[in-house]
Design an enzyme around this catalytic site. Structure first.
Site, PDB file in Angstrom:
ATOM      1  N   HIS A  72      35.502  26.582 -28.096  1.00 36.37           N
ATOM      2  CA  HIS A  72      35.523  27.535 -26.974  1.00 36.37           C
ATOM      3  C   HIS A  72      34.361  28.510 -27.095  1.00 36.37           C
ATOM      4  O   HIS A  72      34.223  29.196 -28.098  1.00 36.37           O
ATOM      5  CB  HIS A  72      36.850  28.302 -26.949  1.00 36.37           C
ATOM      6  N   TYR A 201      43.642  36.397 -21.694  1.00 34.51           N
ATOM      7  CA  TYR A 201      44.443  37.549 -22.126  1.00 34.51           C
ATOM      8  C   TYR A 201      44.628  38.440 -20.902  1.00 34.51           C
ATOM      9  O   TYR A 201      43.628  38.860 -20.302  1.00 34.51           O
ATOM     10  CB  TYR A 201      43.716  38.342 -23.218  1.00 34.51           C
ATOM     11  N   PRO A 293      49.114  39.698 -33.193  1.00 34.60           N
ATOM     12  CA  PRO A 293      48.418  38.430 -32.919  1.00 34.60           C
ATOM     13  C   PRO A 293      47.333  38.523 -31.847  1.00 34.60           C
ATOM     14  O   PRO A 293      46.620  37.543 -31.614  1.00 34.60           O
ATOM     15  CB  PRO A 293      49.550  37.509 -32.437  1.00 34.60           C
ATOM     16  N   LYS A 297      43.708  36.976 -35.534  1.00 36.21           N
ATOM     17  CA  LYS A 297      43.035  37.168 -36.823  1.00 36.21           C
ATOM     18  C   LYS A 297      43.892  36.772 -38.039  1.00 36.21           C
ATOM     19  O   LYS A 297      43.368  36.677 -39.153  1.00 36.21           O
ATOM     20  CB  LYS A 297      42.633  38.644 -36.986  1.00 36.21           C
ATOM     21  N   TYR A 385      35.691  39.113 -32.213  1.00 35.11           N
ATOM     22  CA  TYR A 385      36.540  37.961 -31.880  1.00 35.11           C
ATOM     23  C   TYR A 385      36.068  36.702 -32.617  1.00 35.11           C
ATOM     24  O   TYR A 385      36.885  35.959 -33.154  1.00 35.11           O
ATOM     25  CB  TYR A 385      36.536  37.727 -30.364  1.00 35.11           C
TER      26      TYR A 385
END
Ligand code: APR
Ligand code: PHB
Length: 390
Positions: A72, A201, A293, A297, A385
């Site tokens: 991704h 998200y 979550p 990580k 990220y």
């Protein structure tokens, strides 16, 4: 029994450590409370940082991840019904993540350990560890009704948040930091195609959502729910309806529903234990720290602890140097706290905290406007990220 490194816990941290040490010619014994099938039945997150993926390669277990994992280059934030793409690749100079379930990581590591003939005692009850503040740590457990005694050079506590290793450290030798969030995530896994080919998200006044996936035909969705919710009260139908009401219109149109394969509620928590080494006992992974979550990580931090720990132990056996061992805790914690900060920040940014919007909610709105409007802010998000450097 005698081994060089006794590993408590056969989750991803324990198994990955075992595999890296095995490849360096260091003997390990793993003791695990559950059966192998039980370990594989736990559905956990599934986003691997590049550094985690590289460690899997180094451990010789990267082939299936490289073949089946989904690369991704970005993900989306949905705010007020509008989707905004975070272009990880462009913002980080070409980095990204691999979507590959923790269950699959664990399965690949279990297969490799079995093929190597390295020993694991499953369904080991009443694990106790002793004398880790001396040169000769010892442990015992009960397997099939028989007590097994183990002598080791080192003990690695990879036994998760509820494990025995951290609990065996005297209270005055350890400091605990904790933040509990006033909500949980209700997760659902289904054999349906994901709504988008990237993760979404979502911030919504009814609560946070995450649209994630395990493969092009398997989806993982999450809803923010109050801690008082019970999973029994969430039929599949209720879950899908609630999800549809929170996601953006395009995602709602793409949403394909189906029967759940798994549904569960997980509380959100930030937790760090300091230090992470006590003489010849090392804590790694969830045994030492928990992150909410939201930034994916947890598994990646476990892998980075294991990277430092395997290097330290290999240095000890090959070069008789204690430098890596002495620096283990400080090295891990520097990275752990940055991931704690990021996970807390992304959780704070995307969740609903108060029924009555007040000062905090306005700050959150301003922060969202800033992140979505500033390339510098998006770069900060992106570099965290994909994973900070080791
Ligand atoms: N004796 C033996 N084994 C134990 C004991 C005990 N007293 N207590 C726990 N265990 C085992 C658990 O059954 C489990 O298999 O230790 C293992 C710990 O595994 P995880 O909880 O998966 O933790 P870890 O290996 O650190 O994995 C990293 O980060 O955020 C998370 O989802 C992510 O679970 C992942 C974790
Ligand atoms: C998941 O797919 O389970 C997942 C993905 C990303 C997260 C958390 C969980 O941030």
């Amino acid at each position: 029994m005698r081994t060089q490194v006794l590993i408590v816990g056969a989750g991803p941290a324990g198994l990955l450590l075992g595999q890296l040490l095995h490849r360096a010619g260091i003997a390990t014994l793993i003791v695990e409370r559950q059966s192998g099938d039980h370990v594989l039945s736990r559905i956990r997150a599934g986003v691997l940082e590049q550094g985690t993926a590289e460690l899997m390669d180094e451990a010789g277990v990267g082939a299936r991840m490289r073949a089946e994992g989904l690369v991704h280059d970005g993900f989306a934030l949905t705010v007020d019904g509008q989707r905004h793409r975070i272009d990880l690749q462009a913002l980080t100079g070409g980095r990204g993540v691999i979507v590959y379930g923790q269950t699959e990581v664990t399965r690949d590591l279990m297969t490799a350990r079995a093929a190597a003939g390295a020993p694991t005692l499953h369904e080991a009850a009443d694990v106790r560890i002793n004398d880790f503040d001396t040169e000769r740590p010892r442990a015992s457990c009960v397997v099939g009704g028989e007590t097994v005694h183990v002598d080791a050079d080192f003990i690695a506590g990879c036994d998760g948040f509820h494990g025995v290793c951290r609990a065996s450290v005297p209270a005055d030798a350890i400091r605990l930091f904790e933040k509990v969030y006033p909500f949980g995530w209700l997760g659902l896994l289904s054999d349906t195609p994901p709504v988008s080919d990237e993760l979404i998200y979502g911030r919504h006044e009814r609560g946070f959502t995450l649209c994630s996936m395990r493969s092009p035909t398997r989806s993982r969705y999450y809803l923010q729910v109050p801690l008082t919710e019970r999973v029994e009260d969430w039929s599949d139908r209720r879950f899908w309806e609630e999800l549809r009401s929170r996601i953006d219109p395009q995602a709602a149109e793409q949403l394909i529903t189906g029967p759940s394969l798994e549904k569960s509620i997980a509380p959100l928590r930030s937790f760090v234990a300091e230090p992470m080494r006590f003489g010849r006992l090392f804590l790694a992974g969830d045994a030492a720290h928990i992150v909410p979550p939201t930034g994916a990580k947890g598994l990646n931090l476990a892998a980075s602890d294991v990277r430092y720990l395997s290097q330290a132990l290999i240095e000890h056996y090959r070069e008789r140097s204690s430098a890596g061992i002495d620096h283990y805790s400080a090295r891990c914690l520097a990275r752990v706290w940055k991931a704690e900060r990021f996970s807390w920040w992304l959780t704070s940014l995307m969740h609903n905290f108060d029924a009555e919007p007040g000062f905090q909610a306005r700050l959150q709105q301003a922060e969202l406007d800033y992140v979505l409007g500033s390339e510098a802010a998006r770069r900060v998000l992106a570099e965290n990220y994909v994973g900070l450097p080791f």
